[in-house]
Design an enzyme around this catalytic site. Sequence first.
Site, PDB file in Angstrom:
ATOM      1  CB  SER A  72       7.639  -6.231 -14.946  1.00  0.00           C
ATOM      2  OG  SER A  72       7.471  -5.784 -15.989  1.00  0.00           O
ATOM      3  CE1 TYR A 119       4.577  -1.463 -12.021  1.00  0.00           C
ATOM      4  CE2 TYR A 119       5.382  -2.490 -14.293  1.00  0.00           C
ATOM      5  CZ  TYR A 119       5.060  -3.394 -13.560  1.00  0.00           C
ATOM      6  OH  TYR A 119       4.147  -4.337 -13.593  1.00  0.00           O
TER       7      TYR A 119
END
Length: 257
Positions: free
Chosen positions: A145, A160
């Site tokens: 990401s 994350y």
Amino acid sequence: METWLGNKSIVIIGGTTGLGFSAAKAFVRNGANVVVVGRNPENCLVAELQLGSTARAKQGDATHPQTAMDAIQLCIREFGSFDGLYHVAGGGGKSLGDGPLHELSLEGWNKTLDWNLTSLMLSNQAAIRTFIGMNKGGSILNMSSVLGFSPARHFSNHAYATAKSAVIGFSKSIAASYAAQNIRVNVLTPGIIEGIDGQQKDSAGFVTTKQALDGGRYGLPGDLDGAAVYFMSDYAKFTTGQNFSVDGGWEVSDGQY
């Protein structure tokens, strides 16, 4: 008509919804056999019906050590080969306590790393062991990401971001180790995708200026399909250890708060 993935048999971990399911449809359109793995039995049934006769779906939890290997073995039994792994499974741990460091819970940290990193290590390990055992090369594609290396204060889920950053380092490391066996390992890095990445309600204006392409918008699952097909195909046979961003301009744009 040329198909980019003719005679390829590919396992997608996290392939029954979202980014993974979109890729599965693109792989099938391009001539591949696919095995998709998901946690929800109903999603598995729907996926298999929609993908057709060259696809199989298997229910399983990606954090369990045997899940990926079982899917790879199913792929070999059903389609006679195993040529590629696409690991998409992961997710935000906000509900369990992922967030800004001063609020981050140990459970949120551990669960988020487990979902996004441990599951990926297990699937990659199963793929590498299978390629070596079959004495053949193959392709692994992992999902990161932009939040792993291009952070923004609207997205302060630090476990994350850590996991997605580690995906890149892990992938480059194993790419270096197994290139001589003709095993390729690359990373796809999406921008902020609609419906995931721990979005906050007040972040839409920021995202649409930060991801300025195509009128300024959130990413969609289909935006990554072309890159995924490429990395699974023989057109990428001389490419490994790369991180390829499909981020709508996130990394090179100034978002407006």
